[in-house]
Design a protein around this motif. Structure first.
Motif, mmCIF file in Angstrom:
data_model
loop_
_atom_site.group_PDB
_atom_site.id
_atom_site.type_symbol
_atom_site.label_atom_id
_atom_site.label_comp_id
_atom_site.label_asym_id
_atom_site.label_seq_id
_atom_site.Cartn_x
_atom_site.Cartn_y
_atom_site.Cartn_z
ATOM 1 N N ASN A 135 -7.909 2.745 -1.396
ATOM 2 C CA ASN A 135 -6.686 3.303 -0.821
ATOM 3 C C ASN A 135 -6.977 4.010 0.503
ATOM 4 N N PRO A 170 0.831 -1.213 0.000
ATOM 5 C CA PRO A 170 0.000 0.000 0.000
ATOM 6 C C PRO A 170 0.864 1.261 0.000
ATOM 7 N N ARG A 180 -8.512 -1.648 0.571
ATOM 8 C CA ARG A 180 -7.452 -1.786 -0.434
ATOM 9 C C ARG A 180 -7.866 -1.126 -1.743
ATOM 10 N N SER A 209 -2.222 6.982 2.664
ATOM 11 C CA SER A 209 -3.544 6.651 2.124
ATOM 12 C C SER A 209 -4.335 7.933 1.883
#
Length: 577
Positions: free
Chosen positions: A168, A134, A165, A138
Protein backbone atom coordinates in the motif's frame (compact mmCIF):
# COMPACT_ATOMS: atom_id res chain seq x y z
CA UNK A 1 8.14 -100.75 -35.00
CA UNK A 2 5.13 -100.13 -32.83
CA UNK A 3 7.23 -97.90 -30.54
CA UNK A 4 8.40 -95.89 -33.57
CA UNK A 5 4.81 -95.34 -34.78
CA UNK A 6 3.84 -94.26 -31.27
CA UNK A 7 6.70 -91.72 -31.21
CA UNK A 8 5.67 -90.26 -34.57
CA UNK A 9 2.08 -89.94 -33.38
CA UNK A 10 3.19 -88.10 -30.20
CA UNK A 11 5.38 -85.79 -32.28
CA UNK A 12 2.46 -84.90 -34.59
CA UNK A 13 0.28 -84.25 -31.53
CA UNK A 14 3.01 -82.05 -30.01
CA UNK A 15 3.31 -80.01 -33.22
CA UNK A 16 -0.47 -79.71 -33.35
CA UNK A 17 -0.53 -78.43 -29.74
CA UNK A 18 2.25 -75.90 -30.51
CA UNK A 19 0.47 -74.77 -33.68
CA UNK A 20 -2.81 -74.50 -31.84
CA UNK A 21 -1.15 -72.57 -29.03
CA UNK A 22 0.41 -70.11 -31.44
CA UNK A 23 -2.90 -69.71 -33.26
CA UNK A 24 -4.74 -69.09 -29.99
CA UNK A 25 -2.07 -66.61 -28.98
CA UNK A 26 -2.38 -64.83 -32.32
CA UNK A 27 -6.18 -64.69 -32.10
CA UNK A 28 -5.99 -63.43 -28.52
CA UNK A 29 -3.57 -60.72 -29.65
CA UNK A 30 -5.93 -59.63 -32.43
CA UNK A 31 -8.82 -59.43 -29.97
CA UNK A 32 -6.76 -57.48 -27.45
CA UNK A 33 -5.60 -54.99 -30.06
CA UNK A 34 -9.16 -54.57 -31.37
CA UNK A 35 -10.45 -53.73 -27.88
CA UNK A 36 -7.55 -51.34 -27.27
CA UNK A 37 -8.11 -49.59 -30.60
CA UNK A 38 -11.82 -49.24 -29.85
CA UNK A 39 -11.00 -47.76 -26.45
CA UNK A 40 -8.71 -45.20 -28.07
CA UNK A 41 -11.41 -44.27 -30.56
CA UNK A 42 -14.03 -43.87 -27.84
CA UNK A 43 -11.68 -41.76 -25.73
CA UNK A 44 -10.26 -39.44 -28.36
CA UNK A 45 -12.08 -39.60 -31.69
CA UNK A 46 -15.80 -40.13 -30.92
CA UNK A 47 -16.10 -37.19 -28.45
CA UNK A 48 -14.51 -34.94 -31.05
CA UNK A 49 -16.98 -36.04 -33.74
CA UNK A 50 -19.86 -35.60 -31.28
CA UNK A 51 -18.70 -32.09 -30.37
CA UNK A 52 -18.56 -31.17 -34.06
CA UNK A 53 -22.10 -32.46 -34.54
CA UNK A 54 -23.34 -30.50 -31.52
CA UNK A 55 -21.51 -27.40 -32.66
CA UNK A 56 -23.23 -27.55 -36.05
CA UNK A 57 -26.62 -27.84 -34.36
CA UNK A 58 -25.96 -24.88 -32.05
CA UNK A 59 -24.12 -22.66 -34.56
CA UNK A 60 -27.26 -20.75 -35.52
CA UNK A 61 -28.13 -20.03 -31.90
CA UNK A 62 -24.52 -19.06 -31.06
CA UNK A 63 -24.35 -16.64 -33.99
CA UNK A 64 -27.56 -15.02 -32.80
CA UNK A 65 -26.11 -14.59 -29.26
CA UNK A 66 -22.93 -12.93 -30.54
CA UNK A 67 -24.90 -10.57 -32.75
CA UNK A 68 -27.25 -9.68 -29.91
CA UNK A 69 -24.31 -8.77 -27.66
CA UNK A 70 -22.55 -6.69 -30.25
CA UNK A 71 -19.98 -9.35 -31.08
CA UNK A 72 -17.94 -8.99 -27.89
CA UNK A 73 -19.34 -11.93 -25.89
CA UNK A 74 -19.82 -9.53 -23.02
CA UNK A 75 -16.06 -9.09 -22.43
CA UNK A 76 -14.47 -5.69 -22.69
CA UNK A 77 -10.79 -4.80 -22.52
CA UNK A 78 -9.59 -2.13 -20.12
CA UNK A 79 -7.65 -0.39 -22.87
CA UNK A 80 -8.57 -0.70 -26.52
CA UNK A 81 -6.06 1.54 -28.28
CA UNK A 82 -3.68 -0.22 -30.65
CA UNK A 83 0.08 -0.02 -30.56
CA UNK A 84 3.00 -2.09 -31.85
CA UNK A 85 2.71 -4.13 -28.66
CA UNK A 86 -0.73 -5.38 -29.62
CA UNK A 87 -0.10 -6.43 -33.22
CA UNK A 88 -0.46 -10.20 -33.29
CA UNK A 89 1.44 -10.88 -36.51
CA UNK A 90 3.59 -8.79 -38.80
CA UNK A 91 1.18 -7.89 -41.63
CA UNK A 92 3.50 -8.87 -44.47
CA UNK A 93 3.69 -12.43 -43.15
CA UNK A 94 0.01 -12.96 -42.53
CA UNK A 95 -1.19 -11.16 -45.65
CA UNK A 96 1.08 -9.35 -48.10
CA UNK A 97 4.05 -11.55 -48.80
CA UNK A 98 2.14 -14.82 -48.75
CA UNK A 99 0.25 -13.60 -51.81
CA UNK A 100 3.53 -13.49 -53.74
CA UNK A 101 4.67 -16.96 -52.70
CA UNK A 102 4.42 -19.54 -55.49
CA UNK A 103 3.18 -23.08 -54.98
CA UNK A 104 6.72 -24.39 -55.38
CA UNK A 105 8.19 -22.44 -52.48
CA UNK A 106 5.11 -22.05 -50.27
CA UNK A 107 5.98 -25.03 -48.05
CA UNK A 108 9.56 -23.86 -47.69
CA UNK A 109 8.39 -20.35 -46.84
CA UNK A 110 6.05 -21.64 -44.13
CA UNK A 111 8.74 -23.89 -42.72
CA UNK A 112 11.12 -20.96 -42.27
CA UNK A 113 8.82 -18.06 -41.38
CA UNK A 114 5.42 -19.28 -40.24
CA UNK A 115 4.82 -18.94 -36.47
CA UNK A 116 4.00 -22.04 -34.43
CA UNK A 117 0.30 -22.79 -33.78
CA UNK A 118 -1.00 -20.37 -31.15
CA UNK A 119 -3.68 -22.84 -29.97
CA UNK A 120 -6.16 -19.96 -29.56
CA UNK A 121 -4.29 -18.36 -26.66
CA UNK A 122 -4.86 -14.67 -26.10
CA UNK A 123 -3.92 -12.11 -23.47
CA UNK A 124 -6.10 -12.15 -20.34
CA UNK A 125 -4.75 -9.55 -17.93
CA UNK A 126 -7.91 -7.84 -16.67
CA UNK A 127 -8.23 -7.90 -12.87
CA UNK A 128 -10.78 -10.08 -11.13
CA UNK A 129 -13.98 -8.79 -9.54
CA UNK A 130 -12.24 -8.91 -6.14
CA UNK A 131 -9.53 -6.48 -7.27
CA UNK A 132 -10.07 -3.09 -5.65
CA UNK A 133 -8.81 0.36 -6.52
CA UNK A 134 -5.95 1.56 -4.29
CA UNK A 135 -6.96 3.40 -1.10
CA UNK A 136 -7.26 7.18 -1.36
CA UNK A 137 -4.42 7.49 1.14
CA UNK A 138 -1.38 5.20 0.92
CA UNK A 139 0.77 4.39 3.94
CA UNK A 140 3.89 6.03 2.53
CA UNK A 141 6.24 6.36 -0.43
CA UNK A 142 8.37 3.70 -2.11
CA UNK A 143 11.65 4.82 -3.71
CA UNK A 144 13.34 2.40 -6.10
CA UNK A 145 16.95 2.25 -7.31
CA UNK A 146 17.00 -0.05 -10.31
CA UNK A 147 20.06 -2.07 -11.29
CA UNK A 148 21.45 -3.66 -14.44
CA UNK A 149 20.87 -3.07 -18.13
CA UNK A 150 17.65 -1.99 -19.82
CA UNK A 151 15.71 -5.24 -19.58
CA UNK A 152 16.88 -6.09 -16.09
CA UNK A 153 15.65 -2.65 -15.03
CA UNK A 154 12.34 -3.10 -16.87
CA UNK A 155 11.59 -6.38 -15.08
CA UNK A 156 12.58 -4.82 -11.76
CA UNK A 157 10.31 -1.81 -12.28
CA UNK A 158 7.35 -4.08 -13.05
CA UNK A 159 8.00 -6.06 -9.88
CA UNK A 160 8.27 -2.89 -7.80
CA UNK A 161 4.84 -1.78 -9.03
CA UNK A 162 3.46 -5.06 -7.67
CA UNK A 163 5.39 -4.56 -4.42
CA UNK A 164 3.94 -1.06 -4.06
CA UNK A 165 0.49 -2.61 -4.42
CA UNK A 166 1.25 -5.24 -1.78
CA UNK A 167 2.51 -2.76 0.85
CA UNK A 168 0.00 0.00 0.00
CA UNK A 169 2.66 2.49 -1.11
CA UNK A 170 2.76 5.43 -3.46
CA UNK A 171 5.47 4.62 -5.99
CA UNK A 172 7.91 7.37 -6.88
CA UNK A 173 9.10 7.14 -10.50
CA UNK A 174 12.10 4.76 -10.24
CA UNK A 175 15.68 5.91 -10.55
CA UNK A 176 17.58 4.17 -13.36
CA UNK A 177 21.00 2.58 -12.94
CA UNK A 178 23.69 4.97 -14.17
CA UNK A 179 26.69 3.17 -12.66
CA UNK A 180 26.53 -0.16 -14.47
CA UNK A 181 28.86 -1.36 -17.22
CA UNK A 182 26.89 0.62 -19.83
CA UNK A 183 27.29 3.97 -18.01
CA UNK A 184 24.11 5.47 -19.47
CA UNK A 185 23.00 8.71 -17.79
CA UNK A 186 19.43 8.51 -19.15
CA UNK A 187 16.58 9.29 -16.77
CA UNK A 188 13.28 7.42 -16.62
CA UNK A 189 11.52 9.92 -18.87
CA UNK A 190 14.31 9.65 -21.47
CA UNK A 191 13.49 5.99 -22.05
CA UNK A 192 9.89 5.52 -20.90
CA UNK A 193 6.67 7.45 -21.27
CA UNK A 194 6.33 8.60 -17.64
CA UNK A 195 2.98 10.33 -18.10
CA UNK A 196 1.43 7.23 -19.62
CA UNK A 197 3.01 5.09 -16.87
CA UNK A 198 1.29 7.17 -14.19
CA UNK A 199 -2.06 7.26 -15.98
CA UNK A 200 -2.11 3.56 -16.92
CA UNK A 201 -1.56 2.52 -13.28
CA UNK A 202 -4.14 4.88 -11.82
CA UNK A 203 -6.44 2.01 -10.90
CA UNK A 204 -3.60 -0.12 -9.49
CA UNK A 205 -0.98 1.96 -7.69
CA UNK A 206 -0.60 5.72 -7.14
CA UNK A 207 2.56 6.97 -8.89
CA UNK A 208 4.25 10.37 -8.51
CA UNK A 209 7.31 11.86 -10.21
CA UNK A 210 8.96 13.12 -7.01
CA UNK A 211 8.71 12.89 -3.26
CA UNK A 212 6.69 15.70 -1.67
CA UNK A 213 9.06 18.52 -0.58
CA UNK A 214 8.23 17.99 3.11
CA UNK A 215 9.57 14.42 2.92
CA UNK A 216 12.73 15.18 0.93
CA UNK A 217 14.90 15.01 4.04
CA UNK A 218 12.75 12.61 6.07
CA UNK A 219 14.37 9.42 7.48
CA UNK A 220 14.21 6.48 5.08
CA UNK A 221 14.19 2.75 5.59
CA UNK A 222 16.69 1.62 2.98
CA UNK A 223 16.44 -2.11 2.34
CA UNK A 224 17.61 -4.68 -0.19
CA UNK A 225 14.46 -6.76 -0.45
CA UNK A 226 14.91 -10.52 -0.33
CA UNK A 227 15.12 -12.19 -3.74
CA UNK A 228 12.14 -14.18 -5.10
CA UNK A 229 9.94 -13.27 -2.16
CA UNK A 230 6.26 -14.11 -1.75
CA UNK A 231 3.42 -11.81 -0.80
CA UNK A 232 3.62 -12.67 2.90
CA UNK A 233 7.17 -11.28 3.11
CA UNK A 234 6.06 -7.92 1.72
CA UNK A 235 2.68 -7.67 3.44
CA UNK A 236 4.09 -8.50 6.86
CA UNK A 237 7.85 -7.91 7.10
CA UNK A 238 8.30 -5.00 4.69
CA UNK A 239 4.97 -3.32 5.41
CA UNK A 240 5.81 -3.27 9.14
CA UNK A 241 8.41 -0.59 8.33
CA UNK A 242 5.52 1.88 7.94
CA UNK A 243 5.23 1.91 11.73
CA UNK A 244 8.46 3.92 11.89
CA UNK A 245 9.02 5.41 8.43
CA UNK A 246 7.08 7.32 5.80
CA UNK A 247 9.60 6.49 3.08
CA UNK A 248 10.96 3.05 2.16
CA UNK A 249 13.78 2.72 -0.36
CA UNK A 250 14.46 -0.44 -2.36
CA UNK A 251 18.20 -0.40 -3.05
CA UNK A 252 17.86 -3.12 -5.71
CA UNK A 253 14.99 -4.07 -7.97
CA UNK A 254 15.94 -7.24 -9.86
CA UNK A 255 14.35 -10.61 -9.00
CA UNK A 256 12.75 -9.32 -5.81
CA UNK A 257 9.45 -11.11 -6.44
CA UNK A 258 8.75 -14.82 -6.87
CA UNK A 259 8.05 -16.17 -10.34
CA UNK A 260 5.26 -18.48 -9.22
CA UNK A 261 2.66 -19.09 -6.50
CA UNK A 262 1.55 -15.46 -6.27
CA UNK A 263 -2.10 -14.29 -6.33
CA UNK A 264 -3.54 -14.19 -9.83
CA UNK A 265 -4.28 -10.46 -9.65
CA UNK A 266 -0.65 -9.69 -8.77
CA UNK A 267 0.60 -11.76 -11.71
CA UNK A 268 -1.81 -10.03 -14.08
CA UNK A 269 -0.72 -6.64 -12.72
CA UNK A 270 2.91 -7.51 -13.55
CA UNK A 271 1.84 -8.29 -17.12
CA UNK A 272 -0.17 -5.08 -17.46
CA UNK A 273 2.89 -3.11 -16.44
CA UNK A 274 5.38 -5.02 -18.59
CA UNK A 275 3.32 -5.15 -21.77
CA UNK A 276 1.41 -1.89 -21.52
CA UNK A 277 2.10 0.68 -18.79
CA UNK A 278 5.90 0.64 -19.13
CA UNK A 279 5.95 1.65 -22.78
CA UNK A 280 8.91 3.42 -24.32
CA UNK A 281 9.07 7.17 -24.76
CA UNK A 282 7.19 8.32 -27.90
CA UNK A 283 10.38 9.32 -29.72
CA UNK A 284 11.93 5.87 -29.13
CA UNK A 285 8.77 4.00 -30.05
CA UNK A 286 8.32 6.00 -33.27
CA UNK A 287 11.95 5.47 -34.29
CA UNK A 288 11.74 1.74 -33.56
CA UNK A 289 8.62 1.41 -35.68
CA UNK A 290 10.39 3.26 -38.50
CA UNK A 291 13.25 0.74 -38.39
CA UNK A 292 10.75 -2.13 -38.57
CA UNK A 293 8.96 -0.60 -41.56
CA UNK A 294 12.22 -0.16 -43.47
CA UNK A 295 13.18 -3.76 -42.81
CA UNK A 296 9.77 -5.10 -43.78
CA UNK A 297 9.90 -3.22 -47.07
CA UNK A 298 12.43 -5.84 -48.23
CA UNK A 299 10.56 -8.88 -46.97
CA UNK A 300 10.75 -11.05 -43.85
CA UNK A 301 13.73 -10.75 -41.55
CA UNK A 302 15.39 -12.45 -38.60
CA UNK A 303 16.29 -10.42 -35.53
CA UNK A 304 19.47 -11.97 -34.14
CA UNK A 305 20.35 -11.04 -30.58
CA UNK A 306 24.06 -11.68 -30.97
CA UNK A 307 25.32 -11.57 -27.40
CA UNK A 308 29.01 -11.32 -28.20
CA UNK A 309 29.96 -8.05 -26.55
CA UNK A 310 32.97 -7.56 -24.32
CA UNK A 311 30.94 -7.43 -21.08
CA UNK A 312 29.15 -10.71 -21.82
CA UNK A 313 32.33 -12.60 -22.66
CA UNK A 314 34.04 -11.23 -19.55
CA UNK A 315 31.08 -12.06 -17.30
CA UNK A 316 30.58 -15.59 -18.65
CA UNK A 317 34.27 -16.44 -18.94
CA UNK A 318 33.77 -17.67 -22.50
CA UNK A 319 36.96 -17.36 -24.55
CA UNK A 320 36.55 -20.09 -27.17
CA UNK A 321 38.21 -19.05 -30.43
CA UNK A 322 39.92 -16.02 -28.87
CA UNK A 323 43.64 -15.39 -28.38
CA UNK A 324 45.39 -15.76 -25.03
CA UNK A 325 45.71 -11.99 -24.94
CA UNK A 326 41.95 -11.60 -25.37
CA UNK A 327 41.29 -14.17 -22.65
CA UNK A 328 43.59 -12.36 -20.21
CA UNK A 329 41.88 -9.03 -20.91
CA UNK A 330 38.40 -10.46 -20.35
CA UNK A 331 39.51 -12.14 -17.13
CA UNK A 332 40.93 -8.83 -15.89
CA UNK A 333 37.59 -7.09 -16.58
CA UNK A 334 35.78 -9.78 -14.60
CA UNK A 335 38.07 -9.38 -11.60
CA UNK A 336 37.71 -5.61 -11.67
CA UNK A 337 33.90 -5.71 -11.66
CA UNK A 338 32.93 -6.03 -7.97
CA UNK A 339 29.30 -7.16 -8.39
CA UNK A 340 30.28 -10.09 -10.63
CA UNK A 341 30.72 -12.63 -7.88
CA UNK A 342 32.18 -15.58 -9.83
CA UNK A 343 35.79 -14.90 -10.78
CA UNK A 344 37.38 -18.29 -11.51
CA UNK A 345 35.79 -19.85 -14.59
CA UNK A 346 36.87 -22.83 -16.68
CA UNK A 347 36.14 -21.64 -20.23
CA UNK A 348 36.15 -25.11 -21.84
CA UNK A 349 33.85 -26.56 -19.19
CA UNK A 350 31.54 -23.54 -19.42
CA UNK A 351 31.18 -23.99 -23.18
CA UNK A 352 30.64 -27.77 -23.00
CA UNK A 353 27.73 -27.24 -20.61
CA UNK A 354 26.07 -24.79 -23.00
CA UNK A 355 26.69 -21.76 -20.79
CA UNK A 356 28.46 -19.71 -23.47
CA UNK A 357 26.95 -17.52 -26.19
CA UNK A 358 27.30 -18.90 -29.70
CA UNK A 359 30.07 -17.28 -31.72
CA UNK A 360 29.19 -15.41 -34.93
CA UNK A 361 30.49 -18.35 -36.97
CA UNK A 362 28.45 -20.85 -34.97
CA UNK A 363 25.33 -18.74 -35.51
CA UNK A 364 26.01 -18.79 -39.27
CA UNK A 365 26.29 -22.59 -39.34
CA UNK A 366 23.17 -22.88 -37.17
CA UNK A 367 20.92 -20.70 -39.34
CA UNK A 368 22.20 -22.23 -42.57
CA UNK A 369 21.52 -25.72 -41.21
CA UNK A 370 17.95 -24.69 -40.35
CA UNK A 371 17.46 -23.94 -44.05
CA UNK A 372 17.58 -20.14 -44.21
CA UNK A 373 18.97 -19.02 -47.58
CA UNK A 374 22.06 -16.91 -48.00
CA UNK A 375 19.92 -13.90 -49.02
CA UNK A 376 18.04 -13.78 -45.68
CA UNK A 377 17.82 -10.37 -44.02
CA UNK A 378 19.38 -10.60 -40.56
CA UNK A 379 19.06 -7.64 -38.21
CA UNK A 380 21.82 -7.85 -35.59
CA UNK A 381 20.37 -6.59 -32.30
CA UNK A 382 23.50 -6.07 -30.24
CA UNK A 383 26.01 -3.63 -28.91
CA UNK A 384 29.58 -3.48 -30.15
CA UNK A 385 30.67 -7.00 -31.12
CA UNK A 386 33.97 -8.04 -29.58
CA UNK A 387 36.48 -8.30 -32.41
CA UNK A 388 34.48 -5.96 -34.65
CA UNK A 389 34.24 -6.55 -38.40
CA UNK A 390 36.90 -9.23 -38.31
CA UNK A 391 34.79 -11.37 -35.99
CA UNK A 392 31.56 -10.59 -37.87
CA UNK A 393 33.17 -11.76 -41.13
CA UNK A 394 32.64 -15.32 -39.87
CA UNK A 395 28.87 -14.73 -39.90
CA UNK A 396 28.85 -12.59 -43.05
CA UNK A 397 30.46 -15.49 -44.92
CA UNK A 398 27.16 -17.38 -44.50
CA UNK A 399 24.73 -14.44 -44.56
CA UNK A 400 26.09 -11.31 -46.27
CA UNK A 401 22.82 -9.37 -45.81
CA UNK A 402 23.57 -8.32 -42.22
CA UNK A 403 21.88 -5.16 -40.96
CA UNK A 404 22.13 -3.02 -37.85
CA UNK A 405 20.60 0.21 -36.61
CA UNK A 406 23.53 2.01 -38.16
CA UNK A 407 22.81 0.59 -41.63
CA UNK A 408 19.01 0.84 -41.55
CA UNK A 409 19.05 4.45 -40.32
CA UNK A 410 21.38 7.33 -41.13
CA UNK A 411 23.96 8.70 -38.71
CA UNK A 412 21.97 11.92 -38.35
CA UNK A 413 18.78 10.00 -37.54
CA UNK A 414 20.57 7.96 -34.86
CA UNK A 415 22.45 10.90 -33.35
CA UNK A 416 19.93 11.62 -30.51
CA UNK A 417 20.29 8.04 -29.21
CA UNK A 418 23.93 7.36 -30.05
CA UNK A 419 25.57 7.94 -26.67
CA UNK A 420 22.83 6.27 -24.63
CA UNK A 421 23.22 2.51 -24.42
CA UNK A 422 19.79 1.89 -22.87
CA UNK A 423 18.01 3.94 -25.53
CA UNK A 424 19.85 2.07 -28.27
CA UNK A 425 18.91 -1.21 -26.56
CA UNK A 426 15.26 -0.08 -26.54
CA UNK A 427 15.37 0.30 -30.34
CA UNK A 428 16.78 -3.21 -30.68
CA UNK A 429 14.05 -4.48 -28.36
CA UNK A 430 11.27 -3.04 -30.54
CA UNK A 431 12.75 -4.51 -33.73
CA UNK A 432 13.27 -7.89 -32.05
CA UNK A 433 9.68 -8.08 -30.81
CA UNK A 434 8.38 -7.16 -34.28
CA UNK A 435 10.68 -9.41 -36.30
CA UNK A 436 9.37 -12.41 -38.25
CA UNK A 437 11.79 -14.71 -36.42
CA UNK A 438 13.78 -13.98 -33.28
CA UNK A 439 16.97 -15.91 -32.51
CA UNK A 440 19.05 -15.22 -29.38
CA UNK A 441 22.60 -16.54 -29.29
CA UNK A 442 22.51 -16.52 -25.48
CA UNK A 443 19.80 -16.55 -22.81
CA UNK A 444 20.33 -13.13 -21.26
CA UNK A 445 17.88 -10.57 -19.89
CA UNK A 446 16.95 -9.17 -23.30
CA UNK A 447 16.53 -12.61 -24.88
CA UNK A 448 14.20 -13.70 -22.09
CA UNK A 449 12.19 -10.46 -22.18
CA UNK A 450 11.74 -10.57 -25.97
CA UNK A 451 10.78 -14.25 -25.88
CA UNK A 452 8.10 -13.55 -23.28
CA UNK A 453 6.79 -10.52 -25.16
CA UNK A 454 6.51 -12.51 -28.39
CA UNK A 455 4.65 -15.25 -26.52
CA UNK A 456 2.27 -12.64 -25.12
CA UNK A 457 1.58 -11.30 -28.62
CA UNK A 458 0.44 -14.60 -30.08
CA UNK A 459 3.51 -16.85 -29.87
CA UNK A 460 5.56 -15.39 -32.68
CA UNK A 461 8.32 -17.63 -33.99
CA UNK A 462 11.24 -17.60 -31.57
CA UNK A 463 14.00 -20.16 -32.10
CA UNK A 464 15.99 -20.90 -28.94
CA UNK A 465 19.29 -22.62 -29.81
CA UNK A 466 20.15 -25.73 -27.79
CA UNK A 467 23.68 -24.53 -27.11
CA UNK A 468 24.87 -27.63 -25.29
CA UNK A 469 23.90 -29.99 -28.12
CA UNK A 470 25.09 -27.55 -30.77
CA UNK A 471 28.53 -27.29 -29.19
CA UNK A 472 28.86 -31.08 -29.33
CA UNK A 473 28.06 -30.98 -33.07
CA UNK A 474 30.37 -28.01 -33.72
CA UNK A 475 33.23 -29.82 -31.98
CA UNK A 476 32.73 -32.78 -34.33
CA UNK A 477 32.93 -30.35 -37.25
CA UNK A 478 36.18 -28.96 -35.94
CA UNK A 479 37.91 -32.34 -35.63
CA UNK A 480 36.56 -33.62 -38.96
CA UNK A 481 34.10 -36.21 -37.66
CA UNK A 482 31.24 -34.31 -39.29
CA UNK A 483 30.86 -32.01 -42.28
CA UNK A 484 28.48 -29.17 -43.05
CA UNK A 485 25.69 -30.58 -45.17
CA UNK A 486 22.54 -32.64 -45.05
CA UNK A 487 23.53 -34.81 -42.07
CA UNK A 488 24.33 -31.81 -39.88
CA UNK A 489 21.20 -30.02 -41.10
CA UNK A 490 18.97 -32.97 -40.20
CA UNK A 491 20.46 -33.13 -36.72
CA UNK A 492 20.02 -29.41 -36.05
CA UNK A 493 16.48 -29.27 -37.47
CA UNK A 494 15.47 -32.26 -35.33
CA UNK A 495 17.01 -30.71 -32.19
CA UNK A 496 14.99 -27.51 -32.63
CA UNK A 497 11.65 -28.83 -33.80
CA UNK A 498 10.16 -28.17 -30.36
CA UNK A 499 12.12 -24.97 -29.62
CA UNK A 500 10.27 -22.44 -31.77
CA UNK A 501 8.07 -20.57 -29.31
CA UNK A 502 4.94 -22.74 -29.28
CA UNK A 503 2.59 -22.37 -26.27
CA UNK A 504 3.61 -24.17 -23.09
CA UNK A 505 3.40 -23.51 -19.39
CA UNK A 506 6.24 -21.79 -17.60
CA UNK A 507 8.85 -24.25 -16.35
CA UNK A 508 9.27 -24.80 -12.63
CA UNK A 509 12.48 -25.54 -10.73
CA UNK A 510 14.87 -28.23 -11.87
CA UNK A 511 14.10 -31.52 -10.17
CA UNK A 512 16.29 -32.16 -7.14
CA UNK A 513 17.12 -28.54 -6.36
CA UNK A 514 16.44 -27.44 -2.80
CA UNK A 515 16.13 -24.26 -0.79
CA UNK A 516 16.55 -20.96 -2.58
CA UNK A 517 18.35 -22.73 -5.44
CA UNK A 518 14.90 -23.81 -6.59
CA UNK A 519 14.09 -20.21 -7.47
CA UNK A 520 17.30 -19.78 -9.45
CA UNK A 521 16.42 -22.71 -11.70
CA UNK A 522 12.84 -21.64 -12.41
CA UNK A 523 11.93 -20.09 -15.72
CA UNK A 524 11.61 -16.33 -15.19
CA UNK A 525 8.08 -14.92 -15.08
CA UNK A 526 8.65 -12.49 -17.95
CA UNK A 527 10.11 -15.24 -20.16
CA UNK A 528 6.77 -16.99 -20.35
CA UNK A 529 3.54 -15.38 -19.10
CA UNK A 530 1.54 -18.60 -19.52
CA UNK A 531 -0.63 -19.55 -17.66
CA UNK A 532 -1.02 -16.35 -15.61
CA UNK A 533 -1.59 -13.85 -18.44
CA UNK A 534 -2.57 -16.03 -21.42
CA UNK A 535 -5.73 -18.07 -21.78
CA UNK A 536 -7.87 -19.52 -24.52
CA UNK A 537 -10.60 -17.38 -26.06
CA UNK A 538 -14.15 -17.78 -24.75
CA UNK A 539 -15.75 -20.71 -26.55
CA UNK A 540 -12.41 -21.89 -27.98
CA UNK A 541 -11.12 -23.94 -25.05
CA UNK A 542 -13.07 -26.96 -26.30
CA UNK A 543 -11.47 -26.67 -29.73
CA UNK A 544 -7.98 -26.40 -28.25
CA UNK A 545 -8.67 -29.38 -26.00
CA UNK A 546 -10.09 -31.32 -28.95
CA UNK A 547 -6.99 -30.53 -30.99
CA UNK A 548 -4.73 -31.75 -28.18
CA UNK A 549 -6.83 -34.93 -27.88
CA UNK A 550 -6.52 -35.45 -31.62
CA UNK A 551 -2.73 -35.19 -31.39
CA UNK A 552 -2.73 -37.57 -28.40
CA UNK A 553 -4.86 -39.99 -30.40
CA UNK A 554 -2.44 -39.89 -33.34
CA UNK A 555 0.52 -40.53 -31.01
CA UNK A 556 -1.38 -43.38 -29.34
CA UNK A 557 -2.21 -44.95 -32.71
CA UNK A 558 1.42 -44.61 -33.75
CA UNK A 559 2.57 -46.33 -30.55
CA UNK A 560 -0.08 -48.99 -31.01
CA UNK A 561 1.11 -49.54 -34.58
CA UNK A 562 4.62 -50.14 -33.35
CA UNK A 563 3.37 -52.67 -30.81
CA UNK A 564 1.24 -54.43 -33.45
CA UNK A 565 4.22 -54.65 -35.76
CA UNK A 566 6.41 -56.10 -33.01
CA UNK A 567 3.80 -58.63 -31.87
CA UNK A 568 3.01 -59.65 -35.46
CA UNK A 569 6.68 -60.35 -36.16
CA UNK A 570 6.93 -62.46 -33.01
CA UNK A 571 3.78 -64.41 -33.95
CA UNK A 572 5.05 -64.97 -37.49
CA UNK A 573 8.32 -66.34 -36.12
CA UNK A 574 6.39 -68.76 -33.87
CA UNK A 575 4.29 -69.98 -36.80
CA UNK A 576 7.37 -70.53 -38.93
CA UNK A 577 8.88 -72.68 -36.20
Amino acid sequence: MQRQLLGQTQLRRSKYRVGSGVLVRFLWLCGYLSVTFAALLSTYAFPELLSVFRQQRSQKYTNYQITAKGGDLGVQSRRTELSWKQEFLPPHVSRGNLANVTADNHDGYNKLWKPPPNREYTACVDPSSKYKAPPLQSRGYLLVSTNGGLNQMRAGICDMVAVARLINATLVIPELDKRSFWADNSNFSDIFDDDYFIEALRGDVPVVKKLPPELASAPRASRQFRSWSNTKYYEEEVASLWDEYQVIKASKSDARLANNDLPSDIQKLRCRVHYDALRFAPVIEAFGKMLVERLRANGPFIALHLRYEKDMLAFSGCTYGLTDEDADLLTLIRYRTPHWKVKEINAAEQRAKGFCPLTPKEVGIFLKSLGYPESTQIYVAAGEIYGGDERMADLRMYFPNLLRKETVATADELAPFKNHASQMAALDYIVSVESDVFVPSYSGNMARAVEGHRRFLGHRKTIIPDRKELVALFDKLEIGELEEGSELSRSIVLLHRQRQGAPRKRKGPIKGTKGRDRFRTEEAFYTNPLPDCLCTKPGMSGKASSSRKHQTFLHAVSDLGSKVEHQAVMAARDLQQ
